[in-house]
Design a protein around this motif. Structure first.
Motif, mmCIF file in Angstrom:
data_model
loop_
_atom_site.group_PDB
_atom_site.id
_atom_site.type_symbol
_atom_site.label_atom_id
_atom_site.label_comp_id
_atom_site.label_asym_id
_atom_site.label_seq_id
_atom_site.Cartn_x
_atom_site.Cartn_y
_atom_site.Cartn_z
ATOM 1 N N ALA A 1 7.643 3.108 -15.643
ATOM 2 C CA ALA A 1 8.203 2.095 -15.979
ATOM 3 C C ALA A 1 7.760 0.981 -15.120
ATOM 4 C CB ALA A 1 9.763 2.355 -16.221
ATOM 5 N N ILE A 2 8.192 1.213 -13.746
ATOM 6 C CA ILE A 2 7.910 -0.032 -12.909
ATOM 7 C C ILE A 2 6.402 -0.412 -12.702
ATOM 8 C CG2 ILE A 2 7.817 -0.539 -10.121
ATOM 9 C CD1 ILE A 2 10.208 1.407 -9.903
ATOM 10 N N ILE A 3 5.482 0.339 -12.824
ATOM 11 C CA ILE A 3 4.263 0.093 -12.671
ATOM 12 C C ILE A 3 3.709 -0.599 -14.080
ATOM 13 C CG2 ILE A 3 1.680 1.072 -12.939
ATOM 14 C CD1 ILE A 3 2.679 3.388 -11.228
ATOM 15 N N GLU A 4 4.048 -0.170 -15.059
ATOM 16 C CA GLU A 4 3.808 -0.544 -16.457
ATOM 17 C C GLU A 4 4.449 -1.993 -16.767
ATOM 18 O OE1 GLU A 4 0.991 0.016 -17.694
ATOM 19 O OE2 GLU A 4 0.677 1.869 -17.112
ATOM 20 N N GLY A 5 5.601 -2.015 -16.445
ATOM 21 C CA GLY A 5 6.802 -3.258 -16.498
ATOM 22 C C GLY A 5 6.019 -4.317 -15.707
ATOM 23 N N THR A 6 5.632 -4.148 -14.349
ATOM 24 C CA THR A 6 5.102 -5.253 -13.788
ATOM 25 C C THR A 6 3.616 -5.696 -13.844
ATOM 26 O OG1 THR A 6 6.226 -3.935 -11.916
ATOM 27 C CG2 THR A 6 4.739 -5.795 -10.989
ATOM 28 N N ARG A 7 2.718 -4.378 -14.290
ATOM 29 C CA ARG A 7 1.583 -5.140 -14.879
ATOM 30 C C ARG A 7 1.589 -5.948 -15.954
ATOM 31 N NH1 ARG A 7 -3.068 -1.426 -14.410
ATOM 32 N NH2 ARG A 7 -2.442 -0.504 -16.191
ATOM 33 N N GLY A 8 2.482 -5.936 -16.623
ATOM 34 C CA GLY A 8 2.611 -6.589 -17.968
ATOM 35 C C GLY A 8 3.130 -8.260 -17.587
ATOM 36 N N GLN B 1 8.234 -13.034 -1.048
ATOM 37 C CA GLN B 1 7.617 -11.705 -0.611
ATOM 38 C C GLN B 1 7.859 -10.536 -1.552
ATOM 39 O OE1 GLN B 1 5.749 -11.694 3.215
ATOM 40 N NE2 GLN B 1 4.920 -10.457 1.625
ATOM 41 N N ILE B 2 8.978 -10.273 -1.455
ATOM 42 C CA ILE B 2 9.542 -9.275 -2.537
ATOM 43 C C ILE B 2 8.836 -9.185 -3.848
ATOM 44 C CG2 ILE B 2 11.272 -8.080 -3.832
ATOM 45 C CD1 ILE B 2 13.025 -8.872 -1.504
ATOM 46 N N GLY B 3 8.491 -10.174 -4.580
ATOM 47 C CA GLY B 3 7.938 -10.432 -5.673
ATOM 48 C C GLY B 3 6.291 -10.110 -5.523
ATOM 49 N N ILE B 4 5.676 -10.672 -4.534
ATOM 50 C CA ILE B 4 4.296 -10.378 -4.344
ATOM 51 C C ILE B 4 3.902 -8.933 -3.822
ATOM 52 C CG2 ILE B 4 2.366 -10.402 -2.583
ATOM 53 C CD1 ILE B 4 3.259 -13.565 -2.193
ATOM 54 N N ILE B 5 4.926 -8.291 -3.404
ATOM 55 C CA ILE B 5 4.926 -6.884 -2.643
ATOM 56 C C ILE B 5 5.134 -5.978 -4.155
ATOM 57 C CG2 ILE B 5 6.135 -4.827 -1.717
ATOM 58 C CD1 ILE B 5 6.687 -6.526 0.444
ATOM 59 N N LEU B 6 6.133 -6.371 -5.045
ATOM 60 C CA LEU B 6 6.235 -5.576 -6.233
ATOM 61 C C LEU B 6 4.874 -5.630 -7.309
ATOM 62 C CD1 LEU B 6 8.242 -4.218 -8.267
ATOM 63 C CD2 LEU B 6 8.664 -6.336 -9.155
ATOM 64 N N PHE B 7 4.519 -6.982 -7.347
ATOM 65 C CA PHE B 7 3.182 -6.873 -8.117
ATOM 66 C C PHE B 7 2.126 -6.337 -7.647
ATOM 67 C CE2 PHE B 7 -0.625 -9.506 -9.106
ATOM 68 C CZ PHE B 7 -0.388 -9.653 -10.380
ATOM 69 N N SER B 8 2.066 -6.559 -6.431
ATOM 70 C CA SER B 8 0.607 -5.759 -5.717
ATOM 71 C C SER B 8 0.792 -4.165 -5.737
ATOM 72 C CB SER B 8 0.437 -6.378 -4.465
ATOM 73 O OG SER B 8 -0.807 -5.603 -3.737
ATOM 74 N N SER B 9 2.025 -3.687 -5.795
ATOM 75 C CA SER B 9 2.314 -2.256 -5.737
ATOM 76 C C SER B 9 1.762 -1.721 -7.009
ATOM 77 C CB SER B 9 3.789 -2.041 -5.241
ATOM 78 O OG SER B 9 4.069 -2.612 -4.098
ATOM 79 N N ALA B 10 2.259 -2.354 -7.825
ATOM 80 C CA ALA B 10 1.849 -1.619 -9.366
ATOM 81 C C ALA B 10 0.603 -1.591 -9.335
ATOM 82 C CB ALA B 10 2.519 -2.757 -10.325
ATOM 83 N N TYR B 11 -0.296 -2.643 -9.122
ATOM 84 C CA TYR B 11 -1.779 -2.414 -9.186
ATOM 85 C C TYR B 11 -2.233 -1.241 -8.162
ATOM 86 C CZ TYR B 11 -2.134 -6.276 -12.303
ATOM 87 O OH TYR B 11 -2.146 -6.938 -13.536
ATOM 88 N N ILE B 12 -1.786 -1.349 -6.797
ATOM 89 C CA ILE B 12 -2.327 -0.512 -6.141
ATOM 90 C C ILE B 12 -2.127 1.060 -6.404
ATOM 91 C CG2 ILE B 12 -2.011 0.496 -3.580
ATOM 92 C CD1 ILE B 12 -2.190 -2.590 -2.720
ATOM 93 N N VAL C 1 0.862 -1.194 0.118
ATOM 94 C CA VAL C 1 0.078 -0.025 -0.034
ATOM 95 C C VAL C 1 0.838 1.163 0.090
ATOM 96 C CG1 VAL C 1 -1.725 1.378 1.381
ATOM 97 C CG2 VAL C 1 -2.025 -1.078 0.830
ATOM 98 N N PRO C 2 1.718 1.447 1.020
ATOM 99 C CA PRO C 2 2.560 2.650 0.960
ATOM 100 C C PRO C 2 3.431 2.671 -0.334
ATOM 101 C CG PRO C 2 3.270 1.054 2.731
ATOM 102 C CD PRO C 2 2.091 0.684 2.226
ATOM 103 N N ILE C 3 4.109 1.512 -0.874
ATOM 104 C CA ILE C 3 4.924 1.834 -1.984
ATOM 105 C C ILE C 3 3.956 1.969 -3.019
ATOM 106 C CG2 ILE C 3 6.340 0.352 -3.582
ATOM 107 C CD1 ILE C 3 7.173 -1.327 -1.311
ATOM 108 N N GLY C 4 2.890 1.483 -3.439
ATOM 109 C CA GLY C 4 1.860 1.557 -4.298
ATOM 110 C C GLY C 4 1.523 3.544 -4.385
ATOM 111 N N ILE C 5 1.297 3.716 -3.084
ATOM 112 C CA ILE C 5 0.988 5.203 -2.969
ATOM 113 C C ILE C 5 2.321 6.230 -3.800
ATOM 114 C CG2 ILE C 5 0.926 7.386 -1.437
ATOM 115 C CD1 ILE C 5 -1.044 5.245 0.241
ATOM 116 N N MET C 6 3.328 5.807 -3.357
ATOM 117 C CA MET C 6 4.732 6.395 -3.712
ATOM 118 C C MET C 6 4.634 6.114 -5.320
ATOM 119 S SD MET C 6 5.556 7.588 -0.978
ATOM 120 C CE MET C 6 6.945 8.717 -1.608
ATOM 121 N N LEU C 7 4.489 5.094 -5.640
ATOM 122 C CA LEU C 7 4.592 4.719 -7.259
ATOM 123 C C LEU C 7 3.714 5.886 -7.692
ATOM 124 C CD1 LEU C 7 5.092 1.240 -7.691
ATOM 125 C CD2 LEU C 7 6.858 2.859 -8.003
ATOM 126 N N ALA C 8 2.198 5.929 -7.359
ATOM 127 C CA ALA C 8 1.510 6.819 -8.018
ATOM 128 C C ALA C 8 1.618 8.284 -7.724
ATOM 129 C CB ALA C 8 -0.033 6.511 -6.921
#
Ligand code: ATP
Ligand code: MG
Lengths: 241, 363
Positions: free
Chosen positions: B195-202, B233-244, B172-179
């Protein structure tokens, strides 16, 4: 207090402010008017850097507005602004709207900020609404809260951008009354408004804008009875009849 | 001329048959011939499905007993679930120190309760959750005076909750920072965030999980050893942050420009404007999709099965292979589904209650 020297602003290719020169002394009350799209909002929004000018100089209370963030912040701390749409923070109560600036910008203790806020709410006549949210107030009340919110920062200069033009007619007076009182206390004010009665009674100077330029600048007595420019005359004819 | 005062006539009671349960049933289910036929057919259909399910779940089910009693019965074997409950909850975690994950679970429940009942201010809530994560990691993983337990021994519901709670708390906080980064006026920051958001979401989560376990060690310097759980865990956080991030960005975009301007005009700095004025409003607006993403994350943690971690679902499948209890996979899966459903439904309810508090401000 405020010096604008050869200020120019473009939106893309659109020249919104054309070589504006204006000098405003301490305690002076300026009313800016002009047709829609003439650049009135742009002009006063440049004074607290909500808009960035591209050429010329703006100096507010000795501080020049340029890319230096600390200058911008210094100016914003001394300049209050009221908007046509009030722009109260809708997730905060009226009281929290008022103390936000003093607590976070002036770093005032919360209790002191609350006392200050209550005194201003009393002055604008809505102390009993302190725990409501902005969405629960009428337009006129919201605008008075917005004025009180600016006053809590004890600004040296107040900018008003058509503060009454989105209000129902019966609420215009309650807001104008508050503004007139401020004017009498000697606050430096720049006010964009089409309320000509108000302008006549408080303005030291009228500024008429058209097409991004200042067309005419004169005391209200002259401005209303004896305008020098044809454009001013035709504008006055339009809004006074 | 005399003034007449308007007197409204007194209210009359409605005619009989217009109120109450019977009217409701008649109007909604037996309005005319077609609706009556449909109602009867529908009831028959529901009965034909519900009756055998009910028998399997309750009437013919075995609640206490062993595999033999179960095999003789027609219904579900809940005795199997009962006998394996430690496995379901803790996976292969050493049996003699189960108090450690149990305590962590208790703390989680307590902190969740404090949050849901809003007993403390937001600031303390954040502190509490951070402390909870640290303490849980310590209790489960050991070290600093506790006997260490390698992450290969973590499993069951404990692992699922660990992955989900830590995942939500970080993404949640990482997603907010990315947004915020994506909307930044600094080109580099905005480009990087995008790049991080779109890269991960793909990339599908399953791929990210594989990559985290196989690729991550290649990037880390030799001295650093990360457990599998940590890498996933890091993978899950990365993935979820992009969507959040995208959910939050939607909220940020919906905030009127006037709110920024008013905050700036007051002299608030960028971070003050963002933290005190913009984010609280933006997050309130996207609360329900945000909770939706958290629910998705909770369910997505089951994918760690693919790299051999035995989370709650994985352990259920493993338990069904137990030679003493063969053939009860259905019960294991039903139990898993029920627990997931309860957790997700709880989250969703919590989201609804938050939304209601928010809505009160606007009326
Ligand atoms: N963000 C912007 N981007 C592009 N053009 C703009 C922008 N803001 C204003 N303008 C243009 O600049 C001109 C001056 O706008 P401004 O808002 O200052 O007018 P105004 O005198 O305040 O008018 P009104 O009485 O309608 O408020 C208008 O023609 C407007 O279309
Ligand atoms: Mg305007």
């Amino acid at each position: 207090m405020i010096e604008l020297i050869d200020v120019n602003k473009w939106y893309g290719h659109f020249h919104a402010l054309k070589s504006i020169n204006l000098s405003i002394g301490k305690g002076e009350r300026i009313v800016v008017c002009g047709p829609s799209g003439s650049g009135k909002s742009t002009l006063i929004r440049c004074i607290n850097r909500l808009e960035v000018h591209q050429r010329g100089k703006i100096i507010v209370d000795g501080v020049e507005l340029n890319d230096q963030m600390q200058n911008i912040m210094a100016v914003r701390r001394e300049v209050g602004m009221c908007f046509q749409q009030f722009n109260l923070f809708s997730h905060l109560t009226i009281l929290d709207n008022l103390i936000l600036g003093p607590v976070w910008v002036r770093e005032m203790p919360r209790r002191q900020a609350v006392n200050l806020a209550m005194s201003f709410l009393e002055r604008v006549g809505i102390a009993d609404q302190q725990n409501k949210y902005p969405g629960q107030l009428s337009g006129g009340q919201q605008q008075r809260v917005a004025i009180a919110r600016s006053l809590c920062m004890s600004p040296k200069i107040m900018l008003f951008d058509e503060p009454t033009s989105s209000l129902d007619p019966e609420m215009v007076k309650e807001v104008l009354d508050v503004m007139e009182e401020l004017a009498r206390e000697g606050l430096t004010m720049i006010c964009v408004t089409h309320e000509m009665g108000f302008a006549r009674s408080i303005a030291d100077r009228m500024v008429f804008m058209d097409g991004g330029e200042i067309v005419e600048e004169s005391p209200p007595s002259e401005f209303f009875s004896n305008p020098k420019m044809d454009r001013t005359l035709s504008f006055l004819n339009q809004i006074l009849h | 001329m005399t003034l007449s005062v308007f007197q409204p006539a007194p209210d009359l009671p409605p005619p009989p048959g217009q109120t109450g349960l019977w009217r409701f049933v008649r109007e909604h289910f037996f309005k005319d011939a077609t609706s009556s036929v449909l109602t009867v057919l529908g009831l028959l259909f529901i009965y034909s499905i519900a009756e055998p399910l009910f028998s399997w779940f309750f009437l013919d089910a075995v609640f206490v007993g062993d595999a033999k009693t179960c095999n003789q019965a027609d219904g579900a074997c809940w005795a199997f679930v009962g006998s394996q409950v430690k496995l379901f909850l803790f996976g292969p975690f050493p049996r003699d120190i189960l108090w450690r994950p149990s305590l962590a679970g208790g703390l989680l429940a307590a902190v969740f309760a404090v949050t849901a009942l809003r007993l403390v201010s937001v600031r303390y809530m954040v502190l509490l959750w951070c402390a909870l994560v640290l303490v849980s990691y310590w209790l489960i993983g050991g070290g600093y005076g506790l006997q260490p337990v390698p992450s290969t021994k973590w499993g069951g519901l404990m692992l699922t909750l660990l992955l989900a709670v830590v995942g939500i708390l970080f993404s949640v906080p990482i997603g907010i920072m990315l947004a915020l980064g994506r909307r930044s006026k600094f080109g580099t920051i905005s480009f990087l965030s995008t790049a991080i958001i779109e890269g991960t979401r793909g990339i599908p989560l399953i791929t990210i999980i594989f990559m985290a376990t196989i690729l991550l060690p290649l990037f880390l310097s030799d001295g650093v050893q990360l457990g599998t759980v940590f890498r996933v865990q890091i993978g899950i956080i990365l993935f979820s942050s992009a969507y959040i991030a995208e959910v939050v960005r939607g909220g940020l975009q919906s905030i009127n420009r006037g709110q920024h301007e008013a905050a700036n005009a007051l002299g608030l700095s960028y971070w003050q404007t963002t933290g005190l004025v913009i984010l609280p409003q933006a997050l309130a607006k996207v609360l329900s999709p945000l909770i939706g993403r958290c629910i998705a994350l909770l369910k997505d943690t089951t994918l760690v099965i693919v790299i051999g971690l035995l989370d709650f679902l994985g352990i259920a499948k493993a338990a069904a292979q137990n030679p003493e209890w063969l053939g009860f996979e259905a019960e294991a899966l039903v139990f898993t589904a029920a627990v997931f459903w309860v957790m997700c439904f709880g989250l969703s309810r919590y989201g609804r209650s938050l939304e209601k508090t928010g809505a009160e401000k606007n009326h």
